[in-house]
Design a protein around this motif. Structure first.
Motif, PDB file in Angstrom:
ATOM      1  N   ALA A  27      -0.283  -9.061   7.088  1.00  0.00           N
ATOM      2  CA  ALA A  27      -0.249 -10.274   6.261  1.00  0.00           C
ATOM      3  C   ALA A  27      -1.156 -10.137   5.044  1.00  0.00           C
ATOM      4  N   LYS A  28      -2.343  -9.548   5.242  1.00  0.00           N
ATOM      5  CA  LYS A  28      -3.259  -9.370   4.119  1.00  0.00           C
ATOM      6  C   LYS A  28      -2.678  -8.404   3.093  1.00  0.00           C
ATOM      7  N   LEU A  29      -2.076  -7.324   3.580  1.00  0.00           N
ATOM      8  CA  LEU A  29      -1.484  -6.362   2.653  1.00  0.00           C
ATOM      9  C   LEU A  29      -0.312  -6.985   1.898  1.00  0.00           C
ATOM     10  N   ALA A  30       0.487  -7.780   2.586  1.00  0.00           N
ATOM     11  CA  ALA A  30       1.623  -8.429   1.925  1.00  0.00           C
ATOM     12  C   ALA A  30       1.139  -9.407   0.859  1.00  0.00           C
ATOM     13  N   PHE A  31       0.073 -10.147   1.148  1.00  0.00           N
ATOM     14  CA  PHE A  31      -0.455 -11.117   0.188  1.00  0.00           C
ATOM     15  C   PHE A  31      -0.933 -10.422  -1.081  1.00  0.00           C
ATOM     16  N   THR A  32      -1.480  -9.225  -0.940  1.00  0.00           N
ATOM     17  CA  THR A  32      -2.016  -8.508  -2.095  1.00  0.00           C
ATOM     18  C   THR A  32      -1.013  -7.535  -2.699  1.00  0.00           C
ATOM     19  N   GLY A  33       0.238  -7.615  -2.290  1.00  0.00           N
ATOM     20  CA  GLY A  33       1.265  -6.774  -2.887  1.00  0.00           C
ATOM     21  C   GLY A  33       1.224  -5.332  -2.421  1.00  0.00           C
ATOM     22  N   GLN A  34       0.607  -5.072  -1.278  1.00  0.00           N
ATOM     23  CA  GLN A  34       0.486  -3.704  -0.774  1.00  0.00           C
ATOM     24  C   GLN A  34       1.460  -3.444   0.370  1.00  0.00           C
ATOM     25  N   GLN A  35       2.690  -3.870   0.216  1.00  0.00           N
ATOM     26  CA  GLN A  35       3.657  -3.653   1.279  1.00  0.00           C
ATOM     27  C   GLN A  35       3.905  -2.153   1.454  1.00  0.00           C
ATOM     28  N   ILE A  36       3.539  -1.624   2.606  1.00  0.00           N
ATOM     29  CA  ILE A  36       3.718  -0.194   2.832  1.00  0.00           C
ATOM     30  C   ILE A  36       5.170   0.100   3.170  1.00  0.00           C
ATOM     31  N   ASP A  37       5.510   1.371   3.143  1.00  0.00           N
ATOM     32  CA  ASP A  37       6.859   1.790   3.486  1.00  0.00           C
ATOM     33  C   ASP A  37       7.175   1.448   4.945  1.00  0.00           C
ATOM     34  N   PRO A  38       8.447   1.204   5.272  1.00  0.00           N
ATOM     35  CA  PRO A  38       8.834   0.957   6.669  1.00  0.00           C
ATOM     36  C   PRO A  38       8.717   2.246   7.471  1.00  0.00           C
ATOM     37  N   PRO A  39       8.682   2.139   8.804  1.00  0.00           N
ATOM     38  CA  PRO A  39       8.549   3.330   9.649  1.00  0.00           C
ATOM     39  C   PRO A  39       9.600   4.411   9.378  1.00  0.00           C
ATOM     40  N   SER A  40      10.760   4.010   8.899  1.00  0.00           N
ATOM     41  CA  SER A  40      11.793   5.014   8.594  1.00  0.00           C
ATOM     42  C   SER A  40      11.370   5.934   7.458  1.00  0.00           C
ATOM     43  N   ARG A  41      10.332   5.520   6.716  1.00  0.00           N
ATOM     44  CA  ARG A  41       9.832   6.332   5.609  1.00  0.00           C
ATOM     45  C   ARG A  41       8.484   6.965   5.939  1.00  0.00           C
ATOM     46  N   TRP A  42       8.175   7.092   7.218  1.00  0.00           N
ATOM     47  CA  TRP A  42       6.945   7.747   7.650  1.00  0.00           C
ATOM     48  C   TRP A  42       7.243   9.151   8.154  1.00  0.00           C
ATOM     49  N   SER A  43       6.277  10.013   7.990  1.00  0.00           N
ATOM     50  CA  SER A  43       6.390  11.366   8.525  1.00  0.00           C
ATOM     51  C   SER A  43       4.982  11.945   8.638  1.00  0.00           C
ATOM     52  N   GLU A  44       4.805  12.855   9.591  1.00  0.00           N
ATOM     53  CA  GLU A  44       3.533  13.564   9.659  1.00  0.00           C
ATOM     54  C   GLU A  44       3.481  14.724   8.657  1.00  0.00           C
ATOM     55  N   ASP A  45       4.603  15.020   8.038  1.00  0.00           N
ATOM     56  CA  ASP A  45       4.630  15.968   6.923  1.00  0.00           C
ATOM     57  C   ASP A  45       4.436  15.150   5.644  1.00  0.00           C
ATOM     58  N   CYS A  46       3.239  14.624   5.471  1.00  0.00           N
ATOM     59  CA  CYS A  46       3.011  13.597   4.454  1.00  0.00           C
ATOM     60  C   CYS A  46       1.904  13.932   3.465  1.00  0.00           C
ATOM     61  N   LEU A  47       1.288  15.094   3.577  1.00  0.00           N
ATOM     62  CA  LEU A  47       0.170  15.410   2.689  1.00  0.00           C
ATOM     63  C   LEU A  47       0.715  15.824   1.328  1.00  0.00           C
ATOM     64  N   ARG A  48       0.952  14.838   0.485  1.00  0.00           N
ATOM     65  CA  ARG A  48       1.615  15.027  -0.802  1.00  0.00           C
ATOM     66  C   ARG A  48       0.802  14.368  -1.928  1.00  0.00           C
ATOM     67  N   VAL A  49       0.956  14.917  -3.135  1.00  0.00           N
ATOM     68  CA  VAL A  49       0.315  14.338  -4.313  1.00  0.00           C
ATOM     69  C   VAL A  49       1.369  13.811  -5.279  1.00  0.00           C
ATOM     70  N   ASN A  50       0.979  12.792  -6.037  1.00  0.00           N
ATOM     71  CA  ASN A  50       1.786  12.226  -7.112  1.00  0.00           C
ATOM     72  C   ASN A  50       0.969  12.344  -8.395  1.00  0.00           C
ATOM     73  N   ILE A  51       1.591  12.803  -9.468  1.00  0.00           N
ATOM     74  CA  ILE A  51       0.839  13.156 -10.677  1.00  0.00           C
ATOM     75  C   ILE A  51       1.524  12.566 -11.905  1.00  0.00           C
ATOM     76  N   TRP A  52       0.703  11.911 -12.754  1.00  0.00           N
ATOM     77  CA  TRP A  52       1.167  11.395 -14.039  1.00  0.00           C
ATOM     78  C   TRP A  52       0.370  12.089 -15.139  1.00  0.00           C
ATOM     79  N   VAL A  53       1.087  12.712 -16.064  1.00  0.00           N
ATOM     80  CA  VAL A  53       0.443  13.530 -17.095  1.00  0.00           C
ATOM     81  C   VAL A  53       0.873  13.040 -18.468  1.00  0.00           C
ATOM     82  N   PRO A  54      -0.065  12.734 -19.370  1.00  0.00           N
ATOM     83  CA  PRO A  54       0.318  12.293 -20.710  1.00  0.00           C
ATOM     84  C   PRO A  54       1.009  13.417 -21.473  1.00  0.00           C
TER      85      PRO A  54
END
Length: 552
Positions: A107-134
């Motif tokens: 409930a706290k996460l939903a109130f603050t707009g931090q809705q996490i992915d559903p379990p169907s989008r979970w995996s233990e192969d998850c150590l990933r980076v996201n990168i934004w470069v100007p």
């Protein structure tokens, strides 16, 4: 303790100077066709991202920095991702690490707009980076860029780097820096609290989420130049338990080389939040009714505390394990899996270690929000409870630990800056003005991702005032200035170091009264005296609670 809480809540700030925020103009949108420079050769393999023409930013999502942590690798230290053949598709968000959430935390996460992915989008192969470069970094026209590496929060039990609020494009574009977010392990997957596991990992530490942080720093340093980044200018920034991880990193790298050139600790000094985000048990992991044994027995692996039990737990389906932790915690809230003191990645005596200067001597920006605890009141509509929660817990868990952390670093000669954020915008407070500047309120301001509607209710539109945009841009500029030059960047903006003066230390008060200004103030002697009583008392309480829990 009650007296010091009252004194701290009543203490005022003596302003010594104020200035309007100097806001740079936003770069015009660029709608040119996609550029060809979207493939980068990394240690993990060649990764194909996308070019965001409207913001002149290149983006890569889901590049592996660590190997799969499932199966035989579950409950073991992460290792650097091996190079993969072919091309990694980095155009779409990767899976999130599994989360463990109670109804209250959801409930706290939903109130603050931090809705996490559903379990169907979970995996233990998850150590990933996201990168934004100007664009300038890929074009080779802007030199090596400073890097801001984000560590999200979630009480070490939940969280993800994939939510829209952590989109790094706006920050990368506005400040010409590289922004990186990453996923790390949570709960039992990060902190198994197994007698067998802790003995096997006593030399380097058994808090695997914290070791994931070390690994992503290693990966970032190895690959920074490929994206146009400067491997020697990586700044960690984060919120809540993410900031406790950054603070813990500082302590674990005392007298060790630091891959991070700067640390930004926002609303999460570890000396305050260890009581809320760490696990209560500090030893005796093999006791029959330990957290680990309770869950292991529930999934059919027994309580033997041996290798056979460990192998059994590695084979339990991921979601079965998540459900067992959630069910156990619902029965007894002692069943939680956060970091525990291993003497390597997490410690039992943070207040003492801080006072002795046993932390990495890395430039640090540290701060908190004015109304942190209001988010955790049972009901935001009960104004009296909200206000009392703020008075009782904000000083204890956030304000005083931030003050103590800043003071200890300044005394040790570490370039240190401290802030207090007071913005309380309508899209955040969502009809409950008493919430004020609550826990997490600074995060979307840093990314420039606050929406023109309630964070927790997209159907309720709001008008974003210019002051909110201006404050967000100023905060982005300050954080980026620190990342570009951790030693001098903020001073050059007119923000003086925290000087540990006995008559009050300099503090940047941001967005007081929802105005686009920053006031450089000195906290009063009463404020500092209140915290000088509060912090030792809180440290004693943490120790007593942990010692009692370890006997259970």
């Amino acid at each position: 303790m009650r007296l010091s809480l009252f004194v701290l809540a009543a203490a005022s700030l003596l302003a010594t100077g104020a200035s309007s925020l100097s806001i740079p103009s936003t770069r015009p949108l660029d709608t040119r066709a996609a550029e060809p420079l979207t493939t980068v050769d990394t240690t993990s393999g060649r990764a194909q991202g996308v070019y965001l023409a409207d913001s002149r930013v290149y983006r890569w999502l889901g590049i592996p920095y660590g190997e799969d942590t499932g199966g035989a690798a579950r409950f073991t230290p992460s290792v650097l991702a091996a190079r993969r053949e072919g091309v990694i598709d980095a155009s779409q968000a990767a899976f999130s690490c599994p989360s463990v959430q109670s109804a209250s935390s959801y409930a706290k996460l939903a109130f603050t707009g931090q809705q996490i992915d559903p379990p169907s989008r979970w995996s233990e192969d998850c150590l990933r980076v996201n990168i934004w470069v100007p664009e300038s970094a890929r074009k080779g026209t802007g030199g090596s860029k400073a890097i801001l590496l984000w560590v999200y929060g979630g009480s070490h039990n939940t969280g993800t780097a994939t939510i829209p609020l952590y989109n790094g494009a706006n920050l990368a574009q506005n400040e010409d820096v590289i922004v990186i977010t990453f996923a790390y392990r949570h709960s039992i997957f990060a902190n198994p609290l197994s007698d067998y596991v802790t003995k096997q990992n006593s030399e380097k530490g058994w808090n695997f989420g914290l070791r994931d942080l070390d690994l992503v720093l290693e990966w970032t340093q190895k690959n920074a130049a490929q994206f146009g980044g400067d491997a020697d200018r990586i700044t960690l920034f984060g919120g809540s338990s993410g900031s406790t991880m950054i603070d813990a990193y500082s302590f674990s790298h005392y007298n060790k080389p630091s891959r991070a050139a700067g640390l930004i600790i926002s609303s999460g000094a570890v000396a305050g939040l260890e009581i809320a985000t760490g696990t209560k048990s500090i030893g005796n992991f093999g006791r029959p009714f330990s957290e680990w044994n309770t869950v292991a027995d529930a999934v059919g692996c027994g309580k033997a505390n041996d290798q056979k039990q460990f192998k059994c737990m590695q084979q339990v389906p991921m979601l079965t394990l998540v459900d067992a932790v959630v069910a156990a915690n619902a029965r007894d809230n002692k069943i939680q899996f956060g970091p525990t003191p291993d003497g390597q990645t997490w410690f039992a005596n943070y207040a003492t270690r801080s006072n002795l200067g046993l932390f990495a001597k890395v430039p640090t920006l540290i701060g908190s929000n004015s109304d942190e605890a209001t988010l955790f009141a049972d009901s935001p509509s009960n104004t009296a409870v909200v206000v009392l929660s703020n008075l009782a817990f904000t000083p204890l868990l956030w304000t005083c630990p931030a003050l103590a952390g800043a003071a200890d670093r300044a005394r040790a000669g570490v370039p240190t800056w401290r802030y207090l954020y007071k913005g309380a915008w309508e899209d955040f407070t969502q009809g409950y003005p008493a919430l004020g500047s609550y826990h997490f309120a600074e995060c979307p301001m840093l990314f420039g991702t606050f929406p023109a509607h309630y964070l927790g209710d997209p159907s309720h539109a709001v008008t974003i005032p210019q002051a909110q945009n201006d404050v967000s841009r100023w905060m982005q500029g300050a954080w980026a200035a620190f990342a570009r030059d951790p030693q001098n960047g903020l001073t050059q903006m007119g923000w003086q170091q925290y000087d540990n003066n006995l008559l009050g230390s300099r503090l940047a008060v941001i967005a007081d009264g929802n105005k686009a200004n920053v006031t450089y103030s000195r906290s009063t002697v009463i404020d500092q005296a209140g915290c000088s009583l509060e912090v030792p008392v809180s440290g004693v309480l943490v120790g007593v609670q942990q010692n009692i829990a370890s006997l259970w």
